[in-house]
Structure formats: structure tokens, C-alpha cells
Design a protein around this motif. Structure first.
Motif, mmCIF file in Angstrom:
data_model
loop_
_atom_site.group_PDB
_atom_site.id
_atom_site.type_symbol
_atom_site.label_atom_id
_atom_site.label_comp_id
_atom_site.label_asym_id
_atom_site.label_seq_id
_atom_site.Cartn_x
_atom_site.Cartn_y
_atom_site.Cartn_z
ATOM 1 N N GLY A 80 0.750 -1.239 0.000
ATOM 2 C CA GLY A 80 0.000 0.000 0.000
ATOM 3 C C GLY A 80 0.780 1.289 0.000
ATOM 4 N N GLU A 91 5.513 3.387 -2.857
ATOM 5 C CA GLU A 91 6.035 4.579 -3.540
ATOM 6 C C GLU A 91 6.419 5.671 -2.548
ATOM 7 O OE1 GLU A 91 3.237 2.593 -6.498
ATOM 8 O OE2 GLU A 91 3.128 3.129 -4.392
ATOM 9 N N GLY A 134 -5.908 7.198 -5.888
ATOM 10 C CA GLY A 134 -5.059 6.257 -5.179
ATOM 11 C C GLY A 134 -4.522 5.205 -6.121
ATOM 12 N N ARG A 135 -4.837 3.946 -5.842
ATOM 13 C CA ARG A 135 -4.377 2.856 -6.696
ATOM 14 C C ARG A 135 -5.466 2.386 -7.670
ATOM 15 N NH1 ARG A 135 0.122 -0.861 -3.488
ATOM 16 N NH2 ARG A 135 1.700 0.786 -3.598
ATOM 17 N N THR A 136 -6.481 3.218 -7.860
ATOM 18 C CA THR A 136 -7.513 2.915 -8.847
ATOM 19 C C THR A 136 -7.345 3.833 -10.045
ATOM 20 O OG1 THR A 136 -9.080 2.223 -7.136
ATOM 21 C CG2 THR A 136 -9.980 2.727 -9.301
ATOM 22 N N SER A 152 2.609 -2.136 -14.071
ATOM 23 C CA SER A 152 1.504 -2.091 -13.109
ATOM 24 C C SER A 152 0.541 -3.223 -13.454
ATOM 25 C CB SER A 152 0.776 -0.741 -13.176
ATOM 26 O OG SER A 152 1.662 0.327 -12.947
ATOM 27 N N ASN A 210 -8.519 -1.433 -10.391
ATOM 28 C CA ASN A 210 -7.717 -1.431 -9.168
ATOM 29 C C ASN A 210 -6.357 -2.042 -9.476
ATOM 30 O OD1 ASN A 210 -9.891 -0.430 -7.526
ATOM 31 N ND2 ASN A 210 -10.782 -2.485 -7.588
ATOM 32 N N MET A 211 -5.298 -1.316 -9.115
ATOM 33 C CA MET A 211 -3.939 -1.719 -9.436
ATOM 34 C C MET A 211 -3.187 -2.105 -8.166
ATOM 35 S SD MET A 211 -4.271 -0.962 -12.690
ATOM 36 C CE MET A 211 -2.619 -1.132 -13.334
ATOM 37 N N PHE A 212 -1.978 -2.663 -8.351
ATOM 38 C CA PHE A 212 -1.107 -2.986 -7.231
ATOM 39 C C PHE A 212 -0.009 -1.945 -7.027
ATOM 40 C CE2 PHE A 212 -2.826 -7.291 -7.903
ATOM 41 C CZ PHE A 212 -3.142 -7.623 -6.600
ATOM 42 N N CYS A 213 -0.094 -0.840 -7.761
ATOM 43 C CA CYS A 213 0.830 0.272 -7.515
ATOM 44 C C CYS A 213 0.144 1.562 -7.958
ATOM 45 C CB CYS A 213 2.173 0.076 -8.218
ATOM 46 S SG CYS A 213 2.110 0.014 -10.000
ATOM 47 N N ASN A 214 0.726 2.676 -7.566
ATOM 48 C CA ASN A 214 0.122 3.974 -7.831
ATOM 49 C C ASN A 214 0.441 4.464 -9.241
ATOM 50 O OD1 ASN A 214 -0.779 3.998 -5.202
ATOM 51 N ND2 ASN A 214 0.841 5.346 -4.455
ATOM 52 N N ASN A 264 5.137 -3.932 -10.513
ATOM 53 C CA ASN A 264 4.555 -5.268 -10.432
ATOM 54 C C ASN A 264 5.103 -6.115 -11.579
ATOM 55 O OD1 ASN A 264 1.514 -3.448 -10.073
ATOM 56 N ND2 ASN A 264 2.789 -4.163 -8.372
#
Length: 397
Positions: free
Chosen positions: A138, A141, A217-219, A274, A286-290, A384
């Protein structure tokens, strides 16, 4: 400087750690630093106590790994733990860990962890040659920016985000003193051996790209002002002839992630990847990074064969980065859990490729939910579906 690894599948954590400790001590008598990777089926607190008992004078960092671990002895799946230990009478090492809450200032916490790790090494005011970073998902970064801000320059980083078996929150970190399921752990290296590094994706852009016009955010909400899931779905269909199954996006997107150009070497661009995880209720991804608004996002492609072979190529690249050094005496690698799950039937081949590239020197490799490293161009990043590797070489500084 000497390095040793060991692993165990023993169901009893205490006897597993004892067996690992005995194998490590058969190679090195007094480790300065131990890195421990383990599956979610292990009890982290028991591991912490057992390793502290076995190695009371060593700095220790533990991080959970997805469904297995890998060393020069091969891939081990299911319930297991693996440890990497270094003895270096002419070098120094230090570690620190903090737990995070919803109200924690991530930037301040990361800087404090780094400061405490350096202080514990006995080298305050000096720049480490390498930082090993492990955090729960979360905030990666923000942590990297904090490290860069605190040190003033980019330092080589080998990092992996704590993982579990099913993205269900069963990840954890520990050091000699505590365990956390939400936190930051770092180890700093002032080794007597030279360090080389590499950080690769191995994927290639297919040509489609768009600007991230709305992000929360990460979306990733919108690409070129259109719902991101619709744009991605069209790219995927153009490339594969198939429609995206929103319930299986994580698996389908493993070979088709999104990438952002991070730099280039000799005119060849390289990318931070990503991994799309799921479709949000409002049509985003929805991602696993920003991601940041205004960034250009590329549709990337890879193959199963590439995922199997690239671990060895990343280590080869790290070796080439220090072309004037002698053979490696050991290394650390980080391999994406998403990639691991996609090639799980070929993980013995992945381990063999890495072992060849490491020239049979001892190494360890967990499977993580995000990878941190330094590109050969100097940038440090969190991505990722990446592989990060560092090697230690025989010639002294």
C-alpha cells in the motif's frame, strides 16, 4: 564476506529453524545479517523467537512470501521457510522495523526506520551500499520517496512487498524484536564486497497507449477520459481476440499489464509495470501500484516462456553491470508472485536458470506482491510483475 542459505519444510517451526540454523552454521560461524522468507502457514512470532534464540547476535529481517521460496537448491512450494545469511568481518549491517496504523505518517515512519537501521550498523552519516526493503502492501512509492529524500541520492535497493497465498491480508514482517502485519522493515548493507544490481520487466509495449486522465489512489479510473476498464478491455481484445472476464482480471492481465516508461538506455526504453487486479464499481481498474494523472500508460505484453527465462537474464544483467568484478559469491532476487503463479509448473526451470546465472553461488528469492529495485539508468521504483536482483562480488572495495 561469506554467504549461506538454507530452507526447511518441517511442520514444526522450532525444529525447522534449528535445522536451518545448523546448515547455515556449517558454512559460516557468526552471521551478521539474516533474511528470512516464509509462507503464511508459518507462525511469524514463533519464527522470530526461534531465529533470535539461534542467532542472538545477528540482525534479522523476515518477510512472508507467496506459496513458496527459492534458493540455489531449487524451488520449494507449500509450507516452508528459507533463510539467507552473511558473515562479513570487514563489513557492517543494520536493521529496523516499525508498525503502521491508519494514522501513521508514512514518510516520517520510513525515514525513521532508515535512520534507525543505519544507526544500528554503527555507520551514522554514511551512505549504505545497498538497502533491502520489505513493506506490507500500500505505501511502497511513498517509502521509496522518503528513502531518496533522506539520503539525497538514489541508493541500490532490493525490495519486495510482503505476500500471502491469496491476497487476503495474511502477510507479515518481523525483526529480532517484533512482528507486524502492517509495517516497514529495512536492512542496510555496508559490505566488504562490491554490489551490482538489475531491475527488469522483460515485457514489451504492443503499441496501444493512453493518458491516465483520472486516478484515485491505486484505482485507475479513466484513460483518455474514458472508463479505464473499457479502454483496457478493448486493448486486450485487439491483442488476443478474447473478451476480459472481470472476475478473472488478475490472471488474464499477468501477460498484459500496463507500463510507464521510466527511462532509456542506448535509445531503448524501459518500463515500470503495473498489474491490473480487479475492476472497480465505477469502471476503473484497481492496481497494485500507484499511477499519476497525466502519465502515459502503455499496453504491454509478455509470454510464459519469457517469465521462465528472464530471472536468469536479470541476474546476467546484474553481472554485466559489474563487468570488471570477479564471479559472484552470492545474491538476493525478488520474483513477482503474479508471475510465479502463472508459471508455477515451470518453477524448477526458473530456479535452474537463476542458478546458472548466479554461477551456483548461494541466493534466495521470495515471491512478492510488488517489487522494488534500481534500474541501470539509476531510477529506483516500485512495480509489479518485475524481477529485482543484487549480487555480491569477490573483489573487495
Amino acid at each position: 564476506m561469506r554467504i549461506a542459505t538454507s530452507s526447511s519444510t518441517d511442520s514444526n517451526a522450532m525444529s525447522a529453524v534449528q535445522a536451518v540454523a545448523e546448515e547455515i552454521r556449517s558454512v559460516i560461524s557468526s552471521p551478521a545479517l539474516i533474511l528470512v522468507y516464509y509462507t503464511e502457514t508459518q507462525d511469524a512470532e514463533t519464527l522470530r523467537q526461534a531465529f533470535r534464540h539461534q542467532f542472538p547476535n545477528a540482525y534479522i529481517v523476515g518477510c512472508s512470501s507467496c506459496r513458496g521460496t527459492m534458493t540455489e537448491k531449487g524451488y520449494v512450494g507449500g509450507h516452508n521457510l528459507a533463510a539467507w545469511a552473511v558473515q562479513d568481518d570487514a563489513g557492517t549491517y543494520g536493521t529496523a522495523l516499525c508498525s503502521l496504523s491508519e494514522t501513521s505518517d508514512i514518510d516520517t515512519s520510513a525515514k525513521q526506520v532508515l535512520q534507525r537501521a543505519i544507526e544500528s550498523s554503527g555507520r551514522p552519516g554514511e551512505l549504505p551500499a545497498l538497502i533491502a526493503l520489505h513493506a506490507t502492501p500500500g505505501n511502497e512509492e511513498t517509502i521509496l520517496r522518503a528513502i531518496r529524500s533522506e539520503l539525497g541520492v538514489n541508493i541500490p535497493i532490493i525490495g519486495g512487498t510482503a505476500a500471502d497465498d491469496g491476497v487476503s491480508g495474511n502477510w507479515s514482517l518481523f525483526n529480532s524484536d517484533s512482528v507486524t502485519d502492517s509495517g516497514i522493515a529495512m536492512a542496510v548493507f555496508f559490505p566488504s564486497a562490491r554490489v551490482s544490481y538489475s531491475f527488469h520487466s522483460g515485457y514489451a509495449p504492443l503499441g496501444d497507449c493512453a493518458v491516465a486522465t483520472k486516478v484515485n489512489g491505486r484505482t485507475l479510473l479513466e484513460l483518455d477520459n474514458e472508463p479505464a476498464s473499457e479502454v483496457y478491455g478493448q486493448w486486450f481484445q485487439n491483442a488476443t481476440g478474447q473478451s476480459i472476464d472481470e472476475d478473472d482480471l488478475f490472471a488474464q492481465s499477468t501477460l498484459f499489464p500496463l507500463g510507464r516508461q521510466t527511462g532509456e538506455i542506448h535509445g531503448m526504453p524501459y518500463y515500470t509495470l503495473s498489474h491490473p487486479a480487479s475492476v472497480s464499481d465505477d469502471g476503473g481498474i484497481n492496481m497494485f501500484c500507484n499511477l499519476r494523472e497525466g502519465e502515459t500508460v502503455h499496453f504491454m505484453s509478455g509470454t510464459k516462456e519469457m517469465l521462465v527465462s528472464r530471472a536468469g537474464r536479470v541476474v546476467d544483467s546484474a553481472n554485466e553491470h559489474e563487468r570488471y568484478t570477479c564471479d559472484p559469491i552470492g545474491g538476493i532476487a525478488i520474483y513477482c508472485a503474479g508471475c510465479m503463479l502463472h508459471v508455477r509448473e515451470s518453477l524448477d526451470d526458473v530456479a535452474a536458470n537463476m542458478n546458472r546465472a548466479m554461477q551456483k553461488a548461494p541466493f534466495i528469492c521470495p515471491f512478492t506482491f510488488g517489487e522494488q529495485g534500481q534500474f541501470l539508468g539509476g531510477e529506483i521504483a516500485h512495480g509489479n510483475l518485475m524481477i529485482s536482483a543484487v549480487l555480491f562480488h569477490k573483489d573487495e572495495l
